[in-house]
Scaffold this active site. Sequence first.
Site, PDB file in Angstrom:
ATOM      1  N   ALA A  63      10.831   6.140   5.828  1.00  0.00           N
ATOM      2  CA  ALA A  63      10.674   7.353   5.017  1.00  0.00           C
ATOM      3  C   ALA A  63       9.302   7.976   5.240  1.00  0.00           C
ATOM      4  CB  ALA A  63      10.852   7.017   3.547  1.00  0.00           C
ATOM      5  N   LYS A  67      10.675  14.199   5.454  1.00  0.00           N
ATOM      6  CA  LYS A  67      10.721  14.179   3.988  1.00  0.00           C
ATOM      7  C   LYS A  67      11.801  15.091   3.430  1.00  0.00           C
ATOM      8  CE  LYS A  67       5.822  13.081   3.236  1.00  0.00           C
ATOM      9  NZ  LYS A  67       5.740  12.030   2.227  1.00  0.00           N
ATOM     10  N   ASN A 112      -2.772   7.855   4.792  1.00  0.00           N
ATOM     11  CA  ASN A 112      -2.268   9.107   4.217  1.00  0.00           C
ATOM     12  C   ASN A 112      -2.363   9.088   2.712  1.00  0.00           C
ATOM     13  OD1 ASN A 112       0.565   9.504   2.746  1.00  0.00           O
ATOM     14  ND2 ASN A 112       0.738   7.650   4.025  1.00  0.00           N
ATOM     15  N   ARG A 113      -2.650  10.277   2.178  1.00  0.00           N
ATOM     16  CA  ARG A 113      -2.554  10.469   0.731  1.00  0.00           C
ATOM     17  C   ARG A 113      -1.819  11.790   0.474  1.00  0.00           C
ATOM     18  NH1 ARG A 113      -8.332  10.664   1.494  1.00  0.00           N
ATOM     19  NH2 ARG A 113      -9.115  12.810   1.549  1.00  0.00           N
ATOM     20  N   GLY A 115       1.022  12.414  -1.075  1.00  0.00           N
ATOM     21  CA  GLY A 115       1.417  12.605  -2.473  1.00  0.00           C
ATOM     22  C   GLY A 115       2.781  13.267  -2.641  1.00  0.00           C
ATOM     23  N   PHE A 116       3.772  12.791  -1.873  1.00  0.00           N
ATOM     24  CA  PHE A 116       5.153  13.270  -2.012  1.00  0.00           C
ATOM     25  C   PHE A 116       5.254  14.800  -1.931  1.00  0.00           C
ATOM     26  CE2 PHE A 116       6.754   9.429  -4.782  1.00  0.00           C
ATOM     27  CZ  PHE A 116       6.713   8.618  -3.681  1.00  0.00           C
ATOM     28  N   SER A 175       4.637   4.012  -3.446  1.00  0.00           N
ATOM     29  CA  SER A 175       3.630   4.875  -2.822  1.00  0.00           C
ATOM     30  C   SER A 175       2.345   4.781  -3.633  1.00  0.00           C
ATOM     31  CB  SER A 175       4.105   6.329  -2.801  1.00  0.00           C
ATOM     32  OG  SER A 175       2.982   7.165  -2.539  1.00  0.00           O
ATOM     33  N   ASN A 177       0.120   6.990  -3.715  1.00  0.00           N
ATOM     34  CA  ASN A 177      -0.429   8.339  -3.894  1.00  0.00           C
ATOM     35  C   ASN A 177       0.159   9.120  -5.061  1.00  0.00           C
ATOM     36  OD1 ASN A 177      -2.087   8.011  -1.539  1.00  0.00           O
ATOM     37  ND2 ASN A 177      -0.211   8.212  -0.338  1.00  0.00           N
ATOM     38  N   THR A 178       1.001   8.467  -5.852  1.00  0.00           N
ATOM     39  CA  THR A 178       1.493   9.075  -7.096  1.00  0.00           C
ATOM     40  C   THR A 178       0.994   8.185  -8.223  1.00  0.00           C
ATOM     41  OG1 THR A 178       3.438  10.052  -6.050  1.00  0.00           O
ATOM     42  CG2 THR A 178       3.570   9.670  -8.420  1.00  0.00           C
ATOM     43  N   LYS A 210      11.924  -0.201  -2.570  1.00  0.00           N
ATOM     44  CA  LYS A 210      10.818  -0.298  -1.590  1.00  0.00           C
ATOM     45  C   LYS A 210       9.548  -0.702  -2.323  1.00  0.00           C
ATOM     46  CE  LYS A 210       8.592   2.144   2.215  1.00  0.00           C
ATOM     47  NZ  LYS A 210       8.658   3.318   3.098  1.00  0.00           N
ATOM     48  N   ASN A 239       5.815  -0.703   1.860  1.00  0.00           N
ATOM     49  CA  ASN A 239       5.147   0.596   1.951  1.00  0.00           C
ATOM     50  C   ASN A 239       3.740   0.431   2.550  1.00  0.00           C
ATOM     51  OD1 ASN A 239       4.615   3.396   1.380  1.00  0.00           O
ATOM     52  ND2 ASN A 239       6.116   3.254  -0.262  1.00  0.00           N
ATOM     53  N   THR A 240       2.931   1.477   2.442  1.00  0.00           N
ATOM     54  CA  THR A 240       1.540   1.407   2.929  1.00  0.00           C
ATOM     55  C   THR A 240       0.699   0.567   1.966  1.00  0.00           C
ATOM     56  OG1 THR A 240       1.012   3.425   1.719  1.00  0.00           O
ATOM     57  CG2 THR A 240       1.668   3.680   4.018  1.00  0.00           C
ATOM     58  N   GLY A 261       0.510   1.069   9.867  1.00  0.00           N
ATOM     59  CA  GLY A 261       0.292   0.748  11.271  1.00  0.00           C
ATOM     60  C   GLY A 261      -0.126  -0.700  11.479  1.00  0.00           C
ATOM     61  N   GLY A 290       3.705  -1.952  10.587  1.00  0.00           N
ATOM     62  CA  GLY A 290       2.944  -2.318  11.770  1.00  0.00           C
ATOM     63  C   GLY A 290       3.735  -2.670  13.009  1.00  0.00           C
TER      64      GLY A 290
HETATM   65  C1  FMN Z   1       2.160   9.995   6.950  1.00  0.00           C
HETATM   66  C2  FMN Z   1       3.009   9.002   6.222  1.00  0.00           C
HETATM   67  C3  FMN Z   1       3.837   9.438   5.186  1.00  0.00           C
HETATM   68  C4  FMN Z   1       4.636   8.531   4.501  1.00  0.00           C
HETATM   69  N1  FMN Z   1       5.464   8.975   3.506  1.00  0.00           N
HETATM   70  C5  FMN Z   1       6.281   8.100   2.873  1.00  0.00           C
HETATM   71  C6  FMN Z   1       7.193   8.549   1.896  1.00  0.00           C
HETATM   72  O1  FMN Z   1       7.311   9.744   1.588  1.00  0.00           O
HETATM   73  N2  FMN Z   1       7.969   7.607   1.275  1.00  0.00           N
HETATM   74  C7  FMN Z   1       7.899   6.278   1.589  1.00  0.00           C
HETATM   75  O2  FMN Z   1       8.637   5.474   1.008  1.00  0.00           O
HETATM   76  N3  FMN Z   1       7.050   5.831   2.534  1.00  0.00           N
HETATM   77  C8  FMN Z   1       6.256   6.706   3.179  1.00  0.00           C
HETATM   78  N4  FMN Z   1       5.398   6.249   4.146  1.00  0.00           N
HETATM   79  C9  FMN Z   1       5.355   4.800   4.453  1.00  0.00           C
HETATM   80  C10 FMN Z   1       6.257   4.428   5.627  1.00  0.00           C
HETATM   81  O3  FMN Z   1       7.597   4.707   5.338  1.00  0.00           O
HETATM   82  C11 FMN Z   1       6.102   2.924   5.949  1.00  0.00           C
HETATM   83  O4  FMN Z   1       6.544   2.185   4.835  1.00  0.00           O
HETATM   84  C12 FMN Z   1       4.674   2.528   6.268  1.00  0.00           C
HETATM   85  O5  FMN Z   1       4.017   3.544   6.995  1.00  0.00           O
HETATM   86  C13 FMN Z   1       4.590   1.219   7.048  1.00  0.00           C
HETATM   87  O6  FMN Z   1       5.246   1.323   8.282  1.00  0.00           O
HETATM   88  P1  FMN Z   1       4.439   1.629   9.671  1.00  0.00           P
HETATM   89  O7  FMN Z   1       3.292   0.666   9.732  1.00  0.00           O
HETATM   90  O8  FMN Z   1       5.452   1.423  10.741  1.00  0.00           O
HETATM   91  O9  FMN Z   1       3.996   3.028   9.567  1.00  0.00           O
HETATM   92  C14 FMN Z   1       4.590   7.150   4.840  1.00  0.00           C
HETATM   93  C15 FMN Z   1       3.759   6.722   5.888  1.00  0.00           C
HETATM   94  C16 FMN Z   1       2.981   7.626   6.579  1.00  0.00           C
HETATM   95  C17 FMN Z   1       2.103   7.141   7.709  1.00  0.00           C
END
Ligand code: FMN
Length: 349
Positions: A63, A67, A112-113, A115-116, A175, A177-178, A210, A239-240, A261, A290
């Site tokens: 996700a 979006k 990232n921040r 914020g949906f 998330s 950021n909320t 999640k 998530n992040t 990442g 990652g």
């Molecule tokens: C720019 C960005 C925007 C993201 N937006 C969302 C989001 O809207 N909803 C969500 O559940 N996760 C969001 N994520 C998190 C990713 O879905 C994922 O859980 C996280 O980046 C870890 O995977 P990765 O290391 O492969 O990026 C976002 C990540 C990034 C980098």
Amino acid sequence: MISRAAVSVLTPALRLLDAETAHRLALAALRHGLVRAAPYRDDTALQVRALGALFPNPIGLAAGFDKNAVAVLPLMRLGFGYIEAGTVTPRPQPGNPRPRLFRLPAAQAVINRLGFNNEGVEAFRARLPALAARQCPFGVNVGINKDGADPERDYPALVAALTPFADYITINVSSPNTPGLRDLQSEARLSAILSAVKAMVPVRPPILVKIAPDLSDAGLETVVETAVIHSAAGLIIGNTTIARPGDLSGANAKQAGGLSGAPLFARSTEMLARAHRLAAGRLTLIGCGGIRTGGDVLTKIRSGASLVQLYTAFAYSGPALIPRLKQELLQALQAEGFANVSEAWGTAA
Ligand SMILES: Cc1cc2nc3c(=O)[nH]c(=O)nc-3n(C[C@H](O)[C@H](O)[C@H](O)COP(=O)(O)O)c2cc1C
């Protein structure tokens, strides 16, 4: 039409732009059919049956990339095993002020921040009937608005609105950021949300939760049991992170927001393996965090993931990443003596 090879050449050029503009352009190129992949069939060794659906391969797009569900079919054509769109909230909202997306190339990471930032569920839903002829499963990730939210009202309403169109729905309570969102991972709040979803939408696709990689061991145990008790189908881990590894360096390393990442791989995989042991087959787990190589995909699967998903590596490498990961995964399976993905599941948890 620009070929996939050409786009891979263009990807470094996109990197010269600020991260959010590059993302917007990439999405627009996909949406307008400028990025196409040659059709091909995945090796059957990569097939996964999970969540009541057949996935041609276990590698999904996480996700946040799409979006607003504007490019789901073109993304599927790149060879992903499934696409998760969102996070979508009940009402449109602009997200946080820019800049709010930062590359950390030396670490192969992003902060990232956002914020949906999204167009809201009405615009999102209007795009979904066009996905009826999709080639692989489609998941939707739902969240709540920053202002005026009522989680026990909003999550069920989102699930009800999207149920006819999705193969699974993810409740995003992680998330960073909320404000306050991650508090919804507590037993009381998550129980209330999942019971409200069950009561208000008796017929619905599998529901996933999640979660954040920052949950404590006790927090993870609580989430696993709460998910099982309230009939969630599984967890996305995760998530992040708001944590910052000590060796994270570069101009953007101190930015506020969620880190994704490469630096997330070890922690999220360890948590996945723990969740696999705790769930003991009662939940379907999706590993996320990652992933950069086919070997990483196999490590997540061996740690208990039925499926995986990624975002950051795709943002850095572009569409060429997906065929490479699948090739590497096939090679890694063979090297470790597994006939297919299912055989490897949970073998290292
Ligand atoms: C720019 C960005 C925007 C993201 N937006 C969302 C989001 O809207 N909803 C969500 O559940 N996760 C969001 N994520 C998190 C990713 O879905 C994922 O859980 C996280 O980046 C870890 O995977 P990765 O290391 O492969 O990026 C976002 C990540 C990034 C980098």
